[in-house]
Design a protein around this motif. Structure first.
Motif, PDB file in Angstrom:
ATOM      1  N   GLN A   1      38.555  38.738  36.102  1.00  0.00           N
ATOM      2  CA  GLN A   1      39.802  39.512  35.972  1.00  0.00           C
ATOM      3  C   GLN A   1      39.589  40.988  36.269  1.00  0.00           C
ATOM      4  OE1 GLN A   1      41.886  37.498  36.221  1.00  0.00           O
ATOM      5  NE2 GLN A   1      41.647  35.757  34.872  1.00  0.00           N
ATOM      6  N   SER A   2      38.591  41.628  35.667  1.00  0.00           N
ATOM      7  CA  SER A   2      38.255  43.013  35.999  1.00  0.00           C
ATOM      8  C   SER A   2      36.780  43.240  35.691  1.00  0.00           C
ATOM      9  CB  SER A   2      39.101  44.004  35.189  1.00  0.00           C
ATOM     10  OG  SER A   2      38.650  45.340  35.397  1.00  0.00           O
ATOM     11  N   GLY A   3      36.154  44.140  36.464  1.00  0.00           N
ATOM     12  CA  GLY A   3      34.756  44.473  36.195  1.00  0.00           C
ATOM     13  C   GLY A   3      34.599  45.668  35.282  1.00  0.00           C
TER      14      GLY A   3
ATOM     15  N   GLU B   1      44.286  51.186  35.369  1.00  0.00           N
ATOM     16  CA  GLU B   1      43.071  51.013  36.164  1.00  0.00           C
ATOM     17  C   GLU B   1      42.840  52.251  37.037  1.00  0.00           C
ATOM     18  OE1 GLU B   1      41.673  47.301  38.726  1.00  0.00           O
ATOM     19  OE2 GLU B   1      42.923  48.660  39.933  1.00  0.00           O
ATOM     20  N   THR B   2      41.704  52.903  36.848  1.00  0.00           N
ATOM     21  CA  THR B   2      41.361  54.082  37.637  1.00  0.00           C
ATOM     22  C   THR B   2      40.506  53.663  38.831  1.00  0.00           C
ATOM     23  OG1 THR B   2      39.316  54.474  36.417  1.00  0.00           O
ATOM     24  CG2 THR B   2      41.331  55.495  35.547  1.00  0.00           C
ATOM     25  N   GLU B   3      40.232  54.613  39.694  1.00  0.00           N
ATOM     26  CA  GLU B   3      39.353  54.345  40.832  1.00  0.00           C
ATOM     27  C   GLU B   3      37.970  53.925  40.338  1.00  0.00           C
ATOM     28  OE1 GLU B   3      38.123  53.773  44.654  1.00  0.00           O
ATOM     29  OE2 GLU B   3      40.154  54.079  43.902  1.00  0.00           O
ATOM     30  N   GLU B   4      37.512  54.563  39.266  1.00  0.00           N
ATOM     31  CA  GLU B   4      36.209  54.204  38.695  1.00  0.00           C
ATOM     32  C   GLU B   4      36.222  52.769  38.156  1.00  0.00           C
ATOM     33  OE1 GLU B   4      33.027  55.851  35.316  1.00  0.00           O
ATOM     34  OE2 GLU B   4      35.008  56.781  35.530  1.00  0.00           O
ATOM     35  N   ASP B   5      37.322  52.402  37.507  1.00  0.00           N
ATOM     36  CA  ASP B   5      37.451  51.026  36.993  1.00  0.00           C
ATOM     37  C   ASP B   5      37.392  50.017  38.145  1.00  0.00           C
ATOM     38  OD1 ASP B   5      37.794  51.848  34.317  1.00  0.00           O
ATOM     39  OD2 ASP B   5      39.944  52.172  34.656  1.00  0.00           O
TER      40      ASP B   5
ATOM     41  N   LEU C   1      34.316  46.016  41.996  1.00  0.00           N
ATOM     42  CA  LEU C   1      33.577  45.813  43.242  1.00  0.00           C
ATOM     43  C   LEU C   1      32.085  45.649  42.958  1.00  0.00           C
ATOM     44  CD1 LEU C   1      35.278  48.450  45.606  1.00  0.00           C
ATOM     45  CD2 LEU C   1      35.786  46.000  45.397  1.00  0.00           C
ATOM     46  N   ASP C   2      31.573  46.373  41.975  1.00  0.00           N
ATOM     47  CA  ASP C   2      30.156  46.295  41.615  1.00  0.00           C
ATOM     48  C   ASP C   2      29.794  44.891  41.131  1.00  0.00           C
ATOM     49  OD1 ASP C   2      27.534  47.481  41.072  1.00  0.00           O
ATOM     50  OD2 ASP C   2      28.062  47.237  38.949  1.00  0.00           O
ATOM     51  N   VAL C   3      30.651  44.313  40.289  1.00  0.00           N
ATOM     52  CA  VAL C   3      30.387  42.951  39.797  1.00  0.00           C
ATOM     53  C   VAL C   3      30.449  41.950  40.951  1.00  0.00           C
ATOM     54  CG1 VAL C   3      31.179  41.095  38.282  1.00  0.00           C
ATOM     55  CG2 VAL C   3      31.216  43.458  37.465  1.00  0.00           C
TER      56      VAL C   3
END
Length: 467
Positions: free
Chosen positions: A286-288, A332-336, A341-343
């Motif tokens: 769902q989100s990283g 959700e921020t750009e960092e979030d 994408l990292d996961v």
């Protein structure tokens, strides 16, 4: 009324409708929206409808009975439903088509009200907890010639022995539980399908055995959160997996969807030890971002998710993962998003089901501030899509030159001269072969990567049928 009595009572209405339809050669069409659970519900609706004397056709505007089994997870499902209702108005006027709407969306009061006001020609509205009563509702709609509304807000019961008309003769889905207790803040499901109710293990096992006896080879166990399955007396999902694995005739077992917070050691061990369980796990992310996951009420962090995937991979080195990802959740921020994408980069998923966040009335997410602009959502979605497509191409390339066991499902949709099947990891493979291979598990050598499918060849010496 007891559950068994209720089903017997509905059989009486099946007979009554069948008698009303005698000699009329009536037809029906069913439109299914949403997930595999909805598909499974539609198979039950088809089973009941065909016992009432209707024959299935593909065009809803030509049908005597038009059924829509709705989903309310995403906004476009509403647009699709109302568009279809508009199309059916003429059919209603010209030939008196009976229009029935059921499923998750009918549990939402604002949708019910809109149908009453804007689509008064609808004949039957039924919910997720009253699907088993469709024969009674249809009979009353025919006899009384007025709208029947049959929606209840309380949690439904678990009904067995409802007639089923399967869409496939090799692969079948088997629901093991209904409802959800998780209340993710973006999700409407607990409000429309109710709290978790598990089927008795003996009923599930009996259904799978019956399917095996009919020649089915692949079973998918379904639930909103399968690894919280509770069969009573310390019987859990791991026990169920082991018991299904013992059933002769079944060659492949899949399951959706587990929840990362409930993925226990015994389930990992069962997947490792059970030879029939496909070595692909759908593990919804769902989100990283840990911050966004907390707002989503997912009850795990980015680090815990990665640790779980690593633990599973350590125990089962050949395992691959698929996942769900929501882009653009409120706040959700750009960092979030970069965390997501990292996961994706670290896990290297075999398949990713990507969704742009859609506000759903009645959920906490709908009331949150900091809703993300649509333009930003779409830009992030496209970035994620590019990464996933790159991974998909690279992952598919790894299959070239390998031998894969394929369940041969039938002729290719795009080429009658070719057969098609899937690997354990759910990759589509097309290849030349005799139609006698349909329904068998054979060994194929992968010779080409076409990104969205693989091309294979049969090696006669290595051809393998799994008994």
């Amino acid at each position: 009324m007891k559950i068994n009595e209720e089903i017997e009572y509905q059989k009486e209405f099946i007979d009554k409708v069948k008698k009303l339809n005698e000699g009329k050669k009536l037809t029906y069409n069913i439109l299914t929206m949403g997930c595999q659970l909805n598909e499974n519900d539609s198979e039950k609706l088809c089973g009941m409808i065909e016992k009432m004397g209707y024959t299935k056709i593909e065009e809803s505007k030509q049908a005597d009975l038009a059924v829509m089994n709705t989903c309310c997870v995403r906004e476009n499902a509403e647009d699709r439903l109302f568009g279809k209702l508009g199309e059916l108005k003429k059919a209603k006027e010209e030939k008196g088509t009976i229009i029935a709407i059921g499923g998750c969306m009918m549990q939402e009061k604002h949708i019910q009200e809109k149908i009453r006001k804007s689509y008064p020609y609808t004949d039957i509205i039924f919910g997720t907890h009253t699907l088993h009563k469709f024969p009674e509702d249809l009979y009353n709609a025919i006899k009384e010639k007025k709208r029947i509304e049959d929606v209840i807000d309380i949690d439904g019961k678990v009904y067995e022995n409802i007639p089923v008309k399967r869409n496939d003769n090799l692969k079948a889905s088997v629901t093991i539980m209904y409802g959800c207790n998780n209340f993710c803040s973006y999700c409407i499901v607990p409000y429309v399908r109710g709290r978790e109710r598990s089927r008795k293990p003996e009923n599930i096992i009996e259904e799978v055995k019956c399917l095996a006896n009919k020649g089915y080879k692949e079973i998918t166990l379904l639930g909103q959160n399968v690894n919280s399955y509770n069969g009573g007396e310390n019987y859990n999902f791991a026990n169920l997996l082991k018991d299904v694995n013992k059933i002769e005739g079944i060659e492949r077992i899949r399951f959706v969807s587990p929840h990362p917070k409930d993925f226990t050691e015994d389930v990992i061990k069962a997947i490792k030890e059970c030879s029939k369980i496909c070595k692909i796990i759908h593990l919804p992310l769902q989100s990283g971002s840990t911050k966004v996951l907390k707002e989503m009420n997912r009850k795990y962090t980015k680090e815990q998710y990665l640790e779980l995937a690593q633990k599973i991979k350590k125990e089962i080195p050949e395992i691959v993962f698929s996942t769900d990802i929501i882009v653009g959740f409120p706040g959700e921020t750009e960092e979030d998003f970069e965390d997501t994408l990292d996961v994706v980069r670290k896990i290297n998923y075999e398949q990713v089901y990507m969704f742009i966040y859609s506000r759903r009335v009645g959920t906490p997410g709908d009331k949150m501030e900091n809703q993300i602009p649509e333009e930003t959502k779409h830009k992030r979605f496209n970035r994620l899509k590019s990464l996933v497509e790159e991974q998909t191409e690279n992952n598919s390339e790894k299959y070239v030159g390998t031998k894969q066991k394929i369940l041969v499902e039938g002729k290719s949709k795009n080429n009658d001269e070719m057969l098609t099947g899937r690997t354990e990891t759910n990759k589509v493979v097309i290849f030349e072969g005799n139609k006698d291979l349909i329904g068998k598990v054979i060994e194929i050598e992968i010779v080409r990567n076409a990104i969205w499918y693989l091309q294979g060849e049969i090696n006669a010496r290595n051809s393998l049928k799994i008994e």
